[in-house]
Scaffold this motif. Structure first.
Motif, PDB file in Angstrom:
ATOM      1  N   VAL A 146      10.450  11.134   8.926  1.00  0.00           N
ATOM      2  CA  VAL A 146      10.382   9.850   9.632  1.00  0.00           C
ATOM      3  C   VAL A 146       9.183   9.086   9.064  1.00  0.00           C
ATOM      4  N   GLU A 147       9.455   8.180   8.140  1.00  0.00           N
ATOM      5  CA  GLU A 147       8.413   7.461   7.402  1.00  0.00           C
ATOM      6  C   GLU A 147       8.942   6.074   7.059  1.00  0.00           C
ATOM      7  N   ASP A 148       8.212   5.020   7.458  1.00  0.00           N
ATOM      8  CA  ASP A 148       8.687   3.656   7.224  1.00  0.00           C
ATOM      9  C   ASP A 148       8.352   3.131   5.836  1.00  0.00           C
ATOM     10  N   ASP A 149       7.357   3.700   5.167  1.00  0.00           N
ATOM     11  CA  ASP A 149       7.002   3.285   3.814  1.00  0.00           C
ATOM     12  C   ASP A 149       8.007   3.893   2.845  1.00  0.00           C
ATOM     13  N   LYS A 150       8.828   3.058   2.214  1.00  0.00           N
ATOM     14  CA  LYS A 150       9.898   3.547   1.355  1.00  0.00           C
ATOM     15  C   LYS A 150       9.366   4.360   0.172  1.00  0.00           C
ATOM     16  N   GLY A 151       8.213   3.943  -0.375  1.00  0.00           N
ATOM     17  CA  GLY A 151       7.638   4.677  -1.489  1.00  0.00           C
ATOM     18  C   GLY A 151       7.235   6.084  -1.106  1.00  0.00           C
ATOM     19  N   ILE A 152       6.540   6.211   0.047  1.00  0.00           N
ATOM     20  CA  ILE A 152       6.124   7.533   0.522  1.00  0.00           C
ATOM     21  C   ILE A 152       7.344   8.352   0.928  1.00  0.00           C
ATOM     22  N   GLN A 153       8.314   7.700   1.550  1.00  0.00           N
ATOM     23  CA  GLN A 153       9.529   8.407   1.954  1.00  0.00           C
ATOM     24  C   GLN A 153      10.230   9.018   0.745  1.00  0.00           C
ATOM     25  N   GLU A 154      10.302   8.258  -0.354  1.00  0.00           N
ATOM     26  CA  GLU A 154      10.959   8.757  -1.557  1.00  0.00           C
ATOM     27  C   GLU A 154      10.166   9.909  -2.179  1.00  0.00           C
ATOM     28  N   LEU A 155       8.842   9.809  -2.152  1.00  0.00           N
ATOM     29  CA  LEU A 155       8.011  10.905  -2.657  1.00  0.00           C
ATOM     30  C   LEU A 155       8.223  12.170  -1.834  1.00  0.00           C
ATOM     31  N   PRO A 166      16.326  17.218   2.748  1.00  0.00           N
ATOM     32  CA  PRO A 166      15.710  16.122   3.502  1.00  0.00           C
ATOM     33  C   PRO A 166      16.734  15.217   4.182  1.00  0.00           C
ATOM     34  N   ILE A 167      16.361  14.757   5.382  1.00  0.00           N
ATOM     35  CA  ILE A 167      17.149  13.776   6.129  1.00  0.00           C
ATOM     36  C   ILE A 167      16.148  12.682   6.505  1.00  0.00           C
ATOM     37  N   CYS A 168      16.331  11.462   6.019  1.00  0.00           N
ATOM     38  CA  CYS A 168      15.302  10.432   6.139  1.00  0.00           C
ATOM     39  C   CYS A 168      15.612   9.363   7.175  1.00  0.00           C
ATOM     40  N   ALA A 169      14.555   8.942   7.885  1.00  0.00           N
ATOM     41  CA  ALA A 169      14.634   7.848   8.848  1.00  0.00           C
ATOM     42  C   ALA A 169      13.405   6.970   8.652  1.00  0.00           C
ATOM     43  N   ASP A 170      13.539   5.642   8.905  1.00  0.00           N
ATOM     44  CA  ASP A 170      12.401   4.743   8.703  1.00  0.00           C
ATOM     45  C   ASP A 170      11.798   4.228  10.011  1.00  0.00           C
ATOM     46  N   SER A 171      12.240   4.779  11.140  1.00  0.00           N
ATOM     47  CA  SER A 171      11.666   4.402  12.428  1.00  0.00           C
ATOM     48  C   SER A 171      11.966   5.496  13.443  1.00  0.00           C
ATOM     49  N   ALA A 172      11.250   5.446  14.560  1.00  0.00           N
ATOM     50  CA  ALA A 172      11.485   6.427  15.621  1.00  0.00           C
ATOM     51  C   ALA A 172      12.897   6.286  16.173  1.00  0.00           C
ATOM     52  N   GLU A 173      13.346   5.036  16.288  1.00  0.00           N
ATOM     53  CA  GLU A 173      14.681   4.791  16.827  1.00  0.00           C
ATOM     54  C   GLU A 173      15.763   5.343  15.885  1.00  0.00           C
TER      55      GLU A 173
END
Length: 244
Positions: A12-21, A33-40
């Motif tokens: 759960v990370e909103d920064d796309k660059g960090i999420q991709e890393l 990995p299963i990715c989300a960019d917000s708590a919701e």
């Protein structure tokens, strides 16, 4: 239905660059990995599938990662979900707030992928031993969770992904009895809608794969479920199937 043998990690990370890393590091570390960019967004994903561990950024837009962590700890379904908080806030008070808010560990940015993978492994080993990386042994059975190989008396055997995940789960807690529903929830996932008799079919297939030297270690406990015995023993797998 086959399932991956890889531990599922919710990021759960909103920064796309960090999420991709993070996604790349997890794939390199043999995680799913299963990715989300917000708590919701994370809550939506959690309603669909329960991961094995979650990495949650503290500073999320809208609901914070700390608030999400506290919320997950109050829900019966996610109460035991291992959680690591990721944040640039490294003061002692922040660390204490994160841990008291329900996190199992707290990693301060910037961090190296190697450190993060080590932290994930440590938390999984402590909270979910079936996902620990290394070698599990029970009687003549050896399971390498890194290379995803299994052997009996030194001879490699072939397992499907589901059989491997089932055996790993049982080997993580030898002697502990699990009902069919518990095995479905932990091996297949609690939001996978399949017949609980599927467990019986895979148990039979697993015994066949283990062969005569080890098939009796996967024991049926009447009226309760299945367990991994301490050693090859009585042929109890002809008993009636256990209830849910």
């Amino acid at each position: 239905m086959e399932t991956s043998t890889l531990a599922r990690v919710l990021v759960v990370e909103d920064d796309k660059g960090i999420q991709e890393l993070l996604r790349f590091a997890l794939l390199r570390g043999a995680y799913q990995p299963i990715c989300a960019d917000s708590a919701e967004h994370a809550e939506t994903l959690l309603r669909e599938t329960l991961p094995d561990i979650a990495l949650i950024d503290w500073m999320l837009p809208g609901q914070s990662g700390l608030a999400l962590t506290s919320k997950l700890r109050k829900e019966p379904r996610t109460r035991s979900l291992p959680i690591i908080l990721l944040t640039a806030r490294g003061e002692e008070g922040d660390r204490i707030a994160g841990l008291e808010g329900g996190a199992d560990d707290y990693v301060v940015k910037p961090f190296s992928p190697k450190e993060l993978l080590a932290r994930i492994q440590a938390v999984l080993r402590r909270c979910s031993p079936e996902h620990g990386k290394g070698t599990l042994s029970a009687g003549p059975i050896t399971l390498d969770t890194v290379s995803h190989e299994a052997s009996v008396e030194g001879q490699r055997i072939t397992l499907t992904p589901t059989e491997f995940r089932l055996l790993r789960f049982l080997m993580a807690s030898p002697g502990r009895v699990y009902s069919r529903q518990q095995l479905l929830d932990n091996v297949w996932g609690d939001h996978v809608f399949i017949e609980d008799r599927t467990v019986d079919i895979h148990i039979r297939r697993l015994r066949v794969a283990l062969g005569v030297a080890a098939e009796h270690m996967v024991e049926t406990v009447r009226g309760a479920g299945y367990k991994l015995g301490a050693r090859p023993g009585a042929k109890d797998h002809d008993h009636p199937s256990p209830p849910r």
